[in-house]
Design a protein around this motif. Sequence first.
Motif, PDB file in Angstrom:
ATOM      1  N   LEU A  97      44.832 -34.635 113.306  1.00 52.36           N
ATOM      2  CA  LEU A  97      43.734 -34.327 114.262  1.00 52.36           C
ATOM      3  C   LEU A  97      44.678 -34.326 115.671  1.00 52.36           C
ATOM      4  CD1 LEU A  97      41.172 -36.797 113.096  1.00 52.36           C
ATOM      5  CD2 LEU A  97      41.099 -34.228 112.971  1.00 52.36           C
ATOM      6  N   CYS A 163      40.191 -26.416 118.309  1.00 54.07           N
ATOM      7  CA  CYS A 163      39.825 -27.754 118.391  1.00 54.07           C
ATOM      8  C   CYS A 163      39.517 -28.283 117.070  1.00 54.07           C
ATOM      9  CB  CYS A 163      38.478 -28.033 119.450  1.00 54.07           C
ATOM     10  SG  CYS A 163      37.966 -29.452 119.584  1.00 54.07           S
ATOM     11  N   ASP A 164      39.911 -29.583 116.844  1.00 54.52           N
ATOM     12  CA  ASP A 164      39.526 -30.054 115.419  1.00 54.52           C
ATOM     13  C   ASP A 164      38.688 -31.222 115.328  1.00 54.52           C
ATOM     14  OD1 ASP A 164      41.599 -31.909 116.424  1.00 54.52           O
ATOM     15  OD2 ASP A 164      43.062 -31.129 115.394  1.00 54.52           O
ATOM     16  N   ILE A 187      33.336 -27.566 114.983  1.00 56.93           N
ATOM     17  CA  ILE A 187      33.856 -28.851 115.249  1.00 56.93           C
ATOM     18  C   ILE A 187      33.155 -29.999 115.177  1.00 56.93           C
ATOM     19  CG2 ILE A 187      34.664 -29.413 117.571  1.00 56.93           C
ATOM     20  CD1 ILE A 187      34.799 -26.537 118.342  1.00 56.93           C
TER      21      ILE A 187
END
Length: 381
Positions: A97, A163-164, A187
Motif C-alpha cells: 500500500l 490510489c490504493d 478505492i
Amino acid sequence: MRKRGMALFLSLLLLLAPACSPAEGGADWERDTDISSELEYEDSMELLYAEKFSVDYYTGGFALITINSSERYLVVPEGESSPEDLEKDITVLYQPLDRIYLVASAVMDMFISMDSLDVIRFTGTKAEGWYLEEARQAVESGDILYAGNYSAPDYEQILAEGCDLAIENTMIYHTPEVKEQLERFGIPVMVDYSSYETEPLGRTEWVKLYGLLAGREEEAAGAFAGQQEAFASIGNAEDTGKTVAFFYITNSGEVNVRKASDYLPKMIELAGGRYVFSDLGAEDDTASSTVSLQMEEFYAAAREADYLIYNSTIDGELSSVEELFGKSELLENFKAVGEGNVYCTTRDLYQSSMELGTMIADIHGMLNGEEDSLTYLYRLD
C-alpha cells in the motif's frame, strides 16, 4: 514471516517498568477469527491502551483489521491473492500500500514517526495547512499531492495516480456519497477512529495499525515505545490538587471545552492535575468530545481554576493575555490570570499525534513550575 519480535520485546520491557502502568487495552467486542477455510488464525496484536481497533494474524502473513467493531479489512501480503470464500463484508487491501490518500490529518504524524512518508501519495490538506515540517515540505516538493479535502476529492487525479487506499477521519460520514464514490472507483476507504480513544496513549497506539499497512511494524513499535517512555519520564505523578481549564472561544463568543470522558482531561489527570469540568458530559454517550458553554457558565465554573490552557488549534496561537482578553473581558477576573498561570498550546499540537506522551509531560512540567522543558505549551504574559 512478520517482523514482530522487536515489537514484542519493547512491549514486555515497558510493561515491566514500574513507572508505567498501562490500562488494559484491546477491543471489547466479540471477534470472529474464522473468516475463511483458507486462512488459519495464529495470534493477535497485543494492544496496551487502544480499544477501537484490533488486528488478528493468520499464517502466510495475512492480517485481519477490525475498526470500531464493524469495519473489517484483510491485509494480503504482496504476491498473494485473497481467499475465494472470504466473508463478503471484509474489504481486501493488497500490499504494498504505497499510494495512500491520507485525509485524516492527525494520522500523518504516525507515518512520519516510522519514516514512511513514501507510502503517502495524496493528502487532503494543502501545504500551508501543515504544521508538521516534513509533511509541509513533501507537499511543497510534490512528493505528496494535494488531492482535495474530505468532501471534495479530486477523483480524476486520484484515479490517474493509482490510489490504493483512502484513510479518512469520521467527517467522511457527513458526506457519505464521497465514501461511496471512492469505493465505486475501486478505492478502499478506511475511517480512522483514533480520536475516539479515551486513553491518550490509546490514540498513539494506532501507529501500530498504520505500521502494519505500511509494512513498518517494527518501526511503529519503536515509535510507540518512545511515547510510553515520555509518559514514564514523569514517574507516577502525584495529585497536585491544582485545577486546570482547557478551552477555546468560538467566533460567536461561546467557550468550547472538553467533556470529562475526552482524552485531554485524562492527560491532565495523568500529569497530576484536576480537570475543572470533571463531571461535564460524563453521562453523555454522543460522539462529540466537546461542549459549548456560554461565557457566563464558563466563568462560574472556571473562575477559580489554578491554570488556564487556551487551545490554539482552531483560531491560532495567542501572543499575550491582552489578546486573550480581547475575546472576553470576563477573563481578566480569573484567578489563573491574576497569578500569571495562563498558557497556550502550540498550533501543531493536533497534528502531532505521536507526541501525546510529551504533552502529558508538558502539563506535568507546567503544574510543577518546570517551564524550561515545555514543548507544546507556553506561558502567556
